[in-house]
Scaffold this motif. Sequence first.
Motif, short mmCIF file in Angstrom:
data_model
loop_
_atom_site.label_atom_id
_atom_site.label_comp_id
_atom_site.label_asym_id
_atom_site.label_seq_id
_atom_site.Cartn_x
_atom_site.Cartn_y
_atom_site.Cartn_z
N ASN A 6 23.38 79.08 49.95
CA ASN A 6 23.33 80.11 48.92
C ASN A 6 23.09 79.54 47.52
OD1 ASN A 6 23.72 82.40 50.50
ND2 ASN A 6 25.93 82.06 50.56
N TYR A 13 19.78 92.25 49.91
CA TYR A 13 20.98 91.76 49.22
C TYR A 13 21.18 90.27 49.47
CZ TYR A 13 25.88 91.20 47.98
OH TYR A 13 27.06 90.75 47.44
N ARG A 58 21.97 87.82 46.55
CA ARG A 58 23.30 87.20 46.54
C ARG A 58 23.23 85.73 46.16
NH1 ARG A 58 26.97 87.55 51.84
NH2 ARG A 58 25.88 85.62 52.36
N MET A 76 23.07 85.61 42.44
CA MET A 76 24.37 85.99 41.88
C MET A 76 25.39 84.87 42.07
SD MET A 76 24.19 89.77 43.49
CE MET A 76 25.48 90.75 42.84
N TYR A 77 25.38 84.28 43.23
CA TYR A 77 26.31 83.20 43.58
C TYR A 77 26.08 82.00 42.66
CZ TYR A 77 28.17 79.42 46.59
OH TYR A 77 28.85 78.33 47.09
N SER A 80 27.03 82.74 38.98
CA SER A 80 28.48 82.74 38.72
C SER A 80 29.04 81.32 38.76
CB SER A 80 29.22 83.66 39.68
OG SER A 80 29.00 83.25 40.99
N PRO A 96 28.21 94.53 50.73
CA PRO A 96 27.06 94.87 51.57
C PRO A 96 26.66 93.72 52.51
CG PRO A 96 26.43 94.68 49.24
CD PRO A 96 27.80 94.12 49.38
N PHE A 143 31.00 92.76 43.31
CA PHE A 143 30.47 92.34 44.62
C PHE A 143 31.41 91.25 45.16
CE2 PHE A 143 26.80 94.29 42.71
CZ PHE A 143 26.22 94.95 43.79
N ASN A 193 31.62 89.89 48.21
CA ASN A 193 31.19 88.91 49.20
C ASN A 193 30.13 87.93 48.67
OD1 ASN A 193 29.15 90.73 49.05
ND2 ASN A 193 28.83 90.92 51.25
N VAL A 194 29.98 87.88 47.33
CA VAL A 194 29.00 86.95 46.74
C VAL A 194 29.36 85.50 47.07
CG1 VAL A 194 28.19 86.02 44.53
CG2 VAL A 194 28.21 88.46 44.89
N MET A 195 30.65 85.20 47.03
CA MET A 195 31.09 83.81 47.24
C MET A 195 31.22 83.45 48.73
SD MET A 195 30.95 82.79 44.37
CE MET A 195 31.58 82.21 42.85
N ASP A 196 31.08 84.45 49.60
CA ASP A 196 31.17 84.15 51.04
C ASP A 196 29.99 83.29 51.49
OD1 ASP A 196 33.31 85.77 50.90
OD2 ASP A 196 32.45 87.44 52.06
#
Lengths: 179, 177
Positions: free
Chosen positions: A103, A153, A157, A160-161, A164, B123, B171, B173-176
Amino acid sequence: MARRRKRYDVGHRGNTTFGLNITSMTDMFTILLVFLLQTYSTAEIQVSPDEGQSLPLSGAQTNPTLTLQVSLTKKDLKIEQRSIASLENQNFVKQDIDPNDSNFILPLFKELEKIAKEEEAKAKAAETDPTVKFNKGVVEGKIILKADSSFDYGTLRKVMYTASMAGFPKLKLATVIGE
Amino acid sequence: MAYKKKHANHEFELDLAPLLSVMVKLVPVLLLSSAFVQVMVIETDLPQAVKEAIQQQQENPTANIQLAIDSKSGFQVIIQKGQNQTVEKVPLKDGAWDLKGLHLALQKVKSKNPEVFRIEFSPSADVPYRDIVLMMDEARQSKDKKIKFPITDKKENRQVLTDFMFPDVVFTNVMDG
């Protein structure tokens, strides 16, 4: 007098001067003016979609504020128009992804971290010297994400990950008015 | 005849040239500051009482509301209150998201928990981004103007009605992995 009259008559017959009717042109300009006044924007910054990018429709009515803009198009990931990473079939290419974390977009992290450090240094300098300008949004960890609506998504993601992790947890999703 | 003569004197031509020159100057100025595609951001600009209620909830959360989104099974609204957990399911309708059903389910949850403004989105990876934005729209505000939710304005010590439901989207589950 007779000479003058003769000259006038010649001019009149040749029809070289005429009065321009600008009424219809004024009408056109009035319509144009009304249209432009309607689209007049008072937002702090102008955010516009990139070439070939279709932003999602939303009922959100908040104007964007001054901060860093990250754009995700079908071809690449950009920070303020600078291409950072490439995409193929709606996925990041292998060399841009960290081999230990699927990710994590390495070039995005490096660039965001660099920008964050630069702006923080400027913000510190501004405490002693008010003439130094810095991007407040970046210091507060805000980011505007312009992403094509066709992405899943899963791809989003990753951005976004990484953002952050680089110190930008406050994400604002750019959308186009409409429902 | 005399009447005709009097009226003939009143005819004149309006000089539109100055008006036109003003417009010619105005048009380029407006063209430069026009936004033909109006891009907005999904963010929360909330009344003071709502902002305070959100802050209070962040400090002392009474309930945790999560929205699990799956492209095969639809929506699951999970409400966690202490040890109790309730789940409201909104399945797919004819193979598509039931956004109206989701809105009604969230209205119901909000009326039971008017003090909660945060919703946690979770999601699955294959959910399209454009659909997530639509779901955020459904969660943000009540579309039925008659349905309002009471919150207490602590500064003025009175009840205030708001149509905001869950404007604070996280959100989870971003860090999952």
